[in-house]
Enzyme design. Sequence first.
Site, mmCIF file in Angstrom:
data_model
loop_
_atom_site.group_PDB
_atom_site.id
_atom_site.type_symbol
_atom_site.label_atom_id
_atom_site.label_comp_id
_atom_site.label_asym_id
_atom_site.label_seq_id
_atom_site.Cartn_x
_atom_site.Cartn_y
_atom_site.Cartn_z
ATOM 1 N N ARG A 117 0.814 -1.233 0.000
ATOM 2 C CA ARG A 117 0.000 0.000 0.000
ATOM 3 C C ARG A 117 0.841 1.273 0.000
ATOM 4 O O ARG A 117 0.384 2.323 0.441
ATOM 5 C CB ARG A 117 -0.978 0.028 1.172
ATOM 6 C CG ARG A 117 -2.049 -1.034 1.076
ATOM 7 C CD ARG A 117 -3.260 -0.712 1.928
ATOM 8 N NE ARG A 117 -4.100 -1.896 2.038
ATOM 9 C CZ ARG A 117 -4.018 -2.770 3.033
ATOM 10 N NH1 ARG A 117 -3.182 -2.571 4.028
ATOM 11 N NH2 ARG A 117 -4.792 -3.819 3.042
ATOM 12 N N LYS A 139 3.065 11.362 -11.214
ATOM 13 C CA LYS A 139 2.270 10.472 -12.072
ATOM 14 C C LYS A 139 3.075 9.205 -12.324
ATOM 15 O O LYS A 139 4.201 9.272 -12.821
ATOM 16 C CB LYS A 139 1.946 11.141 -13.406
ATOM 17 C CG LYS A 139 0.735 12.046 -13.333
ATOM 18 C CD LYS A 139 0.223 12.352 -14.741
ATOM 19 C CE LYS A 139 -0.992 13.264 -14.691
ATOM 20 N NZ LYS A 139 -1.509 13.573 -16.028
ATOM 21 N N GLU A 181 9.382 17.826 -24.995
ATOM 22 C CA GLU A 181 8.694 18.239 -23.757
ATOM 23 C C GLU A 181 9.148 19.637 -23.318
ATOM 24 O O GLU A 181 8.362 20.416 -22.773
ATOM 25 C CB GLU A 181 8.935 17.225 -22.626
ATOM 26 C CG GLU A 181 8.374 15.828 -22.895
ATOM 27 C CD GLU A 181 6.860 15.702 -22.678
ATOM 28 O OE1 GLU A 181 6.213 16.680 -22.248
ATOM 29 O OE2 GLU A 181 6.325 14.606 -22.962
ATOM 30 N N LYS A 223 6.774 22.931 -14.085
ATOM 31 C CA LYS A 223 6.003 21.747 -13.710
ATOM 32 C C LYS A 223 5.720 21.754 -12.214
ATOM 33 O O LYS A 223 4.604 21.444 -11.778
ATOM 34 C CB LYS A 223 6.745 20.467 -14.096
ATOM 35 C CG LYS A 223 5.960 19.217 -13.698
ATOM 36 C CD LYS A 223 6.169 18.057 -14.617
ATOM 37 C CE LYS A 223 5.185 16.938 -14.311
ATOM 38 N NZ LYS A 223 5.357 15.779 -15.159
ATOM 39 N N GLU A 233 -4.501 16.311 -10.668
ATOM 40 C CA GLU A 233 -5.279 16.649 -11.861
ATOM 41 C C GLU A 233 -6.767 16.551 -11.567
ATOM 42 O O GLU A 233 -7.553 16.045 -12.364
ATOM 43 C CB GLU A 233 -4.885 15.718 -13.034
ATOM 44 C CG GLU A 233 -5.201 16.325 -14.392
ATOM 45 C CD GLU A 233 -4.471 15.611 -15.526
ATOM 46 O OE1 GLU A 233 -3.335 15.159 -15.307
ATOM 47 O OE2 GLU A 233 -5.057 15.513 -16.615
ATOM 48 N N ARG A 242 -3.240 21.341 -13.947
ATOM 49 C CA ARG A 242 -2.369 20.229 -14.300
ATOM 50 C C ARG A 242 -2.652 19.685 -15.692
ATOM 51 O O ARG A 242 -1.766 19.155 -16.360
ATOM 52 C CB ARG A 242 -2.473 19.099 -13.267
ATOM 53 C CG ARG A 242 -1.508 17.993 -13.576
ATOM 54 C CD ARG A 242 -0.997 17.253 -12.367
ATOM 55 N NE ARG A 242 0.065 16.363 -12.794
ATOM 56 C CZ ARG A 242 0.873 15.707 -11.997
ATOM 57 N NH1 ARG A 242 0.749 15.823 -10.698
ATOM 58 N NH2 ARG A 242 1.811 14.928 -12.478
ATOM 59 N N ASN A 246 -0.689 18.402 -20.431
ATOM 60 C CA ASN A 246 -0.994 17.433 -21.486
ATOM 61 C C ASN A 246 -1.092 18.077 -22.868
ATOM 62 O O ASN A 246 -1.587 17.444 -23.807
ATOM 63 C CB ASN A 246 -2.302 16.704 -21.161
ATOM 64 C CG ASN A 246 -2.138 15.780 -19.981
ATOM 65 O OD1 ASN A 246 -1.145 15.054 -19.883
ATOM 66 N ND2 ASN A 246 -3.090 15.807 -19.071
ATOM 67 N N HIS A 249 -0.731 15.995 -25.936
ATOM 68 C CA HIS A 249 -0.643 14.591 -25.525
ATOM 69 C C HIS A 249 -1.807 13.725 -25.987
ATOM 70 O O HIS A 249 -1.658 12.517 -26.108
ATOM 71 C CB HIS A 249 -0.472 14.483 -24.007
ATOM 72 C CG HIS A 249 0.943 14.715 -23.564
ATOM 73 N ND1 HIS A 249 1.653 15.849 -23.900
ATOM 74 C CD2 HIS A 249 1.806 13.947 -22.833
ATOM 75 C CE1 HIS A 249 2.865 15.784 -23.385
ATOM 76 N NE2 HIS A 249 2.988 14.641 -22.734
ATOM 77 N N HIS A 253 -0.852 10.403 -27.691
ATOM 78 C CA HIS A 253 -1.231 9.061 -27.223
ATOM 79 C C HIS A 253 -1.865 8.258 -28.347
ATOM 80 O O HIS A 253 -1.673 7.043 -28.434
ATOM 81 C CB HIS A 253 -2.175 9.158 -26.023
ATOM 82 C CG HIS A 253 -1.482 9.611 -24.774
ATOM 83 N ND1 HIS A 253 -2.156 9.990 -23.646
ATOM 84 C CD2 HIS A 253 -0.152 9.737 -24.483
ATOM 85 C CE1 HIS A 253 -1.283 10.343 -22.705
ATOM 86 N NE2 HIS A 253 -0.068 10.203 -23.203
ATOM 87 N N HIS A 266 7.856 8.369 -26.939
ATOM 88 C CA HIS A 266 6.814 9.262 -26.427
ATOM 89 C C HIS A 266 7.062 10.707 -26.879
ATOM 90 O O HIS A 266 6.155 11.381 -27.377
ATOM 91 C CB HIS A 266 6.779 9.175 -24.900
ATOM 92 C CG HIS A 266 5.841 10.144 -24.254
ATOM 93 N ND1 HIS A 266 4.478 10.107 -24.460
ATOM 94 C CD2 HIS A 266 6.062 11.196 -23.414
ATOM 95 C CE1 HIS A 266 3.904 11.086 -23.782
ATOM 96 N NE2 HIS A 266 4.843 11.760 -23.137
#
Lengths: 363, 363
Positions: A117, A139, A181, A223, A233, A242, A246, A249, A253, A266
């Site tokens: 956990r 993330k 980026e 960032k 987010e 946030r 993206n 993105h 994706h 990426h």
Amino acid sequence: MDTLDVDLGQRSYPIHIGTGLLSRPELLTSIGRRPMRLVTDAHVAEHYLTPVRELLSLDDEQILVLPAGETTKSMATVDQVMDWLLASRLPRDGMLVALGGGVIGDLVGFCAAIYQRGVDFVQIPTTLLAQVDSSVGGKTGVNHARGKNMIGAFHQPRLVLADTGTLATLPQREKLAGIAEVIKYGMLGDAAFFAWLERNMSALLALDDEAVRYAVYRSCEMKAEIVALDERESVDGGAGPRALLNLGHTFAHAVETYTHYTEWLHGEAVAVGLCMAADLSARLGWLAGRDADRCIALVASTGLPTRPPQGMRVDDFRTLMSLDKKVASGKLRLILLRSLGDAVVSADFDSQALDATLRHFGA
Amino acid sequence: MDTLDVDLGQRSYPIHIGTGLLSRPELLTSIGRRPMRLVTDAHVAEHYLTPVRELLSLDDEQILVLPAGETTKSMATVDQVMDWLLASRLPRDGMLVALGGGVIGDLVGFCAAIYQRGVDFVQIPTTLLAQVDSSVGGKTGVNHARGKNMIGAFHQPRLVLADTGTLATLPQREKLAGIAEVIKYGMLGDAAFFAWLERNMSALLALDDEAVRYAVYRSCEMKAEIVALDERESVDGGAGPRALLNLGHTFAHAVETYTHYTEWLHGEAVAVGLCMAADLSARLGWLAGRDADRCIALVASTGLPTRPPQGMRVDDFRTLMSLDKKVASGKLRLILLRSLGDAVVSADFDSQALDATLRHFGA
């Protein structure tokens, strides 16, 4: 060396940026002495495992070396890491260390999030993409055949050690992927930084120490500010600050899913996504046409792709974009530019303009 | 109907407790209308899928029915649920619903924690154990061959709907398993509630409406208070208030691992663990011998086991307990009683007393 703080209350952590950090054990004193396990990949191990093993005083059985590449970022690897951690009995107050690029950082961060956990972890990013983006902000996750990063968690590292000296061994394609980026940060939030990139791109491509340090620092700083405002987010139902990270993105994706995460990096997909977002923003009349041209020209000047893979059709984009995590209540949300350095999240755009952009870029 | 609030700031949520709740859609208005997916198991589906499908207006393709039993609580099932959720395109603002006992609640809660980095979920617990314990507090996860709940996350539900009417169809063994956790609450935090249980155990075993409602309410109330103080079991490095909920559980996890999660129910193992914790607390001179006897007598009066499985040796306990999540820096921490209703976390106990307890209970 520069140090930035990501301000998240009890979960705050420092990012150290500079050359030669892998030989400075005093940077690790804040995390204390405790049981550690390090995960890296075969490519990175070849170059940096020796200094990092010494930095952290690790034995062989405390180190797991995985195959390099995006296919490692899977639930199958998560199972493998869990088995290894349990067999080696890392206690709950132990620490995981991710040494590598975005794949290793995302994977190991996710393993840290779900092992017993949640245990603490440290990011030692060794690619430009990881240093400017994926190692910061918490993330974590892995890919699924049906989509990228579809399984994951928010889990903040306790420390990020970005040794920019490690970029010297980075293959050209990976260096460019990180630069995509960096360009994103200029486009979404800082027109002056964008202009700095236009002036300094050749120094950055040549890995000039000062240019790299400033590009990593400014990217991480932006960032960190955004993550402090909107850690998960969740602000405005995912349409808050946030989400701006993206930019490009959703298109990216779709490209990555279309190519099964294997052919395109990426950052290469993000480069195309940035061009498509700029194009759409201009078609909507939000971004000046000449500024959209500047975005595409800056991407092109690096050698990054500005068009999707050959054969990728308008319908491929439509299908793959509909699975994006940013689809809320059936409506596609995109990050778009109102002007250079000023991004917004919007589901309220003319779908004919999107169609025009897809037709312009698709086969 | 009673309603309790788990006070966790932005993550606060209500627990509704009473009979007939599955036919009261107004209890769900707080979560709003949004895309939903329900996961349950074959046993529970037989009895309660029809009313819950109607309550939530679900179609067949929004429902996944898994095999019943502890072996379902695995990473293999997590993979299956992820595949199903992605294939059915549950969006990030959707909602997962867990209908069933502790296995389904823990599994589905974990799936909600990691699907697209976290979606909301609702607990509809249908066993006594889930209603008094596992559905409240946000601990989610699955088992690993090397230990119980070794993979998981903290992820709070948005709502808990505990319809005590569903306990009527519960097999006797499962009912008793839940009663073990209820006894735990009396032992760890409320001597008056423990005495109430001594007086009312026959009414509780007969599922008297008022006795069940009070036992579930008081157990949830105590758990909610403790969780509000220490949501992630992180206070005092895991030795804070929330750890007290693990009274008996280190012994119990050893029993469950020894029997491969298949022969013993969690609550049956907890019953034995409570007896062992009471015995050890008395041997240390902390708990009065007569109060330890009352604990063991109350467990025995229900028909729950008070001894580990035949053949489980002292060394089996030693090996399996050393893998417990509560081992910090190599030192075993146990929850022990200073008196009835007053539990403490301690790594500072006489190991000879522990040896004596293990010899007394082990083969």
